[in-house]
Design an enzyme around this catalytic site. Sequence first.
Site, PDB file in Angstrom:
ATOM      1  N   SER A 402       0.994  -1.281   0.000  1.00  9.24           N
ATOM      2  CA  SER A 402       0.041   0.117   0.093  1.00  9.24           C
ATOM      3  C   SER A 402       0.843   1.386  -0.038  1.00  9.24           C
ATOM      4  O   SER A 402       0.438   2.383  -0.411  1.00  9.24           O
ATOM      5  CB  SER A 402      -0.847  -0.019   1.324  1.00  9.24           C
ATOM      6  OG  SER A 402      -0.064  -0.307   2.414  1.00  9.24           O
ATOM      7  N   HIS A 423      -3.592  -3.126  -5.140  1.00 10.70           N
ATOM      8  CA  HIS A 423      -3.718  -2.744  -3.608  1.00 10.70           C
ATOM      9  C   HIS A 423      -5.123  -3.173  -3.270  1.00 10.70           C
ATOM     10  O   HIS A 423      -6.135  -2.292  -3.488  1.00 10.70           O
ATOM     11  CB  HIS A 423      -3.196  -1.308  -3.528  1.00 10.70           C
ATOM     12  CG  HIS A 423      -3.742  -0.909  -2.251  1.00 10.70           C
ATOM     13  ND1 HIS A 423      -3.601   0.476  -1.948  1.00 10.70           N
ATOM     14  CD2 HIS A 423      -3.280  -1.479  -1.014  1.00 10.70           C
ATOM     15  CE1 HIS A 423      -3.790   0.907  -0.592  1.00 10.70           C
ATOM     16  NE2 HIS A 423      -3.597  -0.363  -0.138  1.00 10.70           N
ATOM     17  N   GLU A 435      -6.839  -0.923  -6.007  1.00 13.80           N
ATOM     18  CA  GLU A 435      -6.000   0.080  -6.883  1.00 13.80           C
ATOM     19  C   GLU A 435      -5.125  -0.941  -7.631  1.00 13.80           C
ATOM     20  O   GLU A 435      -4.458  -1.637  -7.138  1.00 13.80           O
ATOM     21  CB  GLU A 435      -5.332   0.858  -5.886  1.00 13.80           C
ATOM     22  CG  GLU A 435      -6.161   1.928  -5.129  1.00 13.80           C
ATOM     23  CD  GLU A 435      -5.355   2.978  -4.459  1.00 13.80           C
ATOM     24  OE1 GLU A 435      -4.584   2.607  -3.670  1.00 13.80           O
ATOM     25  OE2 GLU A 435      -5.457   4.322  -4.573  1.00 13.80           O
ATOM     26  N   ASN A 473      -4.477   6.615  -0.371  1.00 12.33           N
ATOM     27  CA  ASN A 473      -3.578   6.763   0.865  1.00 12.33           C
ATOM     28  C   ASN A 473      -2.978   8.262   0.658  1.00 12.33           C
ATOM     29  O   ASN A 473      -2.536   8.760   1.766  1.00 12.33           O
ATOM     30  CB  ASN A 473      -2.476   5.420   1.256  1.00 12.33           C
ATOM     31  CG  ASN A 473      -3.094   4.486   1.664  1.00 12.33           C
ATOM     32  OD1 ASN A 473      -4.219   4.473   2.122  1.00 12.33           O
ATOM     33  ND2 ASN A 473      -2.579   3.236   1.525  1.00 12.33           N
TER      34      ASN A 473
END
Length: 642
Positions: A402, A423, A435, A473
């Site tokens: 991540s 991800h 992702e 993120n």
Amino acid sequence: MTLLTVRRDGEIAVVTLDNPPVNAISEAVRKGLFEMVGQLDADPEVRAVVLICAGRTFLAGADVREFGKPPVEPHLPQVVDRIEAARKPWVAAIHGAALGGGFEIAMGCRFRVAVETARVGLPEVTLGVIPGASGTVRTPRLAGVEAAVDLVTNGRPMPAGSALKVGLIDAVVSDLEGDAVAFARAALDAEMPMPVSKRPLEPMPEEFWQKARKAAVKAGHQAPLRALDSIRFATEHGFAAAMAHEREAFLDLRGSDEAAALRHVFFAERAAPKPSALKGIEPRPFKLVGVIGGGTMGAGIAAACREAGMEIILIERDEGAVARGLSNVAAIFDGAVKRGKLAEAGRAERIAGVRGSTDYAELAQADLVIEAVFEEIGVKRAVFAELGRVCRPDAVLATNTSYLDPRAIAEGLPHPERFIGLHFFSPAHIMKLLEIVPTPDTAPEVLATGFALARALNKMPVQAGICEGFIGNRILKRYRAEAEALVTQGVAISEIDAAMRGYGFRMGPFEAQDLGGLDIAFLQREGARAAGEDVPETLGDILVRAGRKGQKTGGGWYDYVEGDRAARPSPRAAELLSARITGEQDLPRPEIAAHLVRAMASEGAAILEEGIAERPEDIDLVEVHGYGFPRWKGGPMFASRG
Ligand code: T1G
């Protein structure tokens, strides 16, 4: 292609609608149906009508693409009334899904028959509106108030069997057209039921209203409550008044920001799994899937892939870890059995398809291997060195990292074109967002395999370029930094969390960190500092260094009492942070929320600018499906549009 065709089966006219891809009710469909009633009423040889659809489904509702335009006659309520008032009884023959206006048309028919696999529903609230063609007025007359409230306020379609039980349909059939014709023919010799609009309607019990109202308010946006109100109004007024009341509410909501936001997400979700760049590129098959790591993420990924029918080999470093990993996977299926989502036999079959091993050689025939081990570059590189030795050259190798740079993980890997970042979001068997992070070496068919895997797992794929935190993120980091900046300017932590809950998030940024643990991001920052990056100390750092990691340590941004998850303002946290807080500031909560959403959108604009995301819709999908951004706000890019 003819929109409406009619064939005769003796005295029964079979009207077939063909408006691909989902027989949405466009202006032309409304017009065609409206005229068809008159045409068949005038035909002396026709005694009854079957309405059936070509393609994958019955009428899937009003054409959402027309929502932005001024409504044109005949309006849908007029079409439904006209079918209901037809001299010859109409029978709706339902397959696929009769949704929204599609089911309203079916309720205008005198009868409704469906195949076992069909569903009926009124999902309008998921688009920010309420049924606008008698859904809140006919449904309670057809199936009673409770079934109507259930169908309309949560917007979830009902399978044919349940619909039969509550009276939404009259029969479940196997040969749809043949049985619908036979049903129509038999109905001619029996007593004709009253048109739905003429049927009596029982009042809504006060206790039921209060319970339903509480649930509708919890939805967070206005449509469910307006739908409930419309049903209740229908139980207290005549049909015509109730129709006028419903129409007014529908038109009011149709122009609302919520409805625009929900339509934005609706279409973005349908565009996501089909990137134009992959048109015509064949994905590689993935029947045998290796998962490296049996912790929370690995077990979730293994369970999600197993649920989609893949055979799984779960690799861990030793027998104990293998056993724990397999038990983590079994626990996920046990949970599904407990929730009534999976039968015991299904659980056994799923678990039988997951085997564990410590031996990478077992992956020699794997089509796809997904790594989900500790987020440390050395550990990950060792895993891929091993995979590079044992896996087929065409096996797709994926990292679930991540934060780390996938290029660094894949460095030195033979056949780097087969490597990709996938991800997943925890819990991986539940969260829809995936992702997809290709490296410059990733082959197009490997990228296509990532999207095909997302479709197989019923996940929402979003392609992301490589930067720290990819899309989600990275925005989360900016969101938290902006929230901390407000704290240093004297805005109360609890006010910021309350502002974001008021905006529609289930939790604000600080209570969410306390739940997940402040130390995860702290370790990332420490890792970056150790790698020589200049990472300024955050308020979160101060708290973690003081041992305040969140709920798990009895305190983080807030204090917690043993056995009670309620967040209490923390004098200790205030004392620790006091040196960084200048003054007091009382900001109205909507202003706090707007400020933080703008910060997310500003980071999103940079992400677009840098080519990390292809479209603003992708950023909105990441936020809605991965970070709890309220769907009826559309995502930060939509919410901050000019
Ligand atoms: N209008 C226009 N286009 C639609 C559409 C709709 N209602 N539904 C789907 N599409 C398009 C979709 O964008 C995609 O297009 C293609 O069809 C396949 O969709 C007055 C006001 C029916 C269960 O909310 O739930 O009636 O990307 O990938 O997985 O009271 O589509 O291929 O170009 O989803 O097989 C209420 C919404 C409207 C149903 C099929 N109806 N649709 O699922 O295909 S409001 C809905 C769905 C209303 C009345 C009110 C699903 C589906 P493209 P798909 P699918």
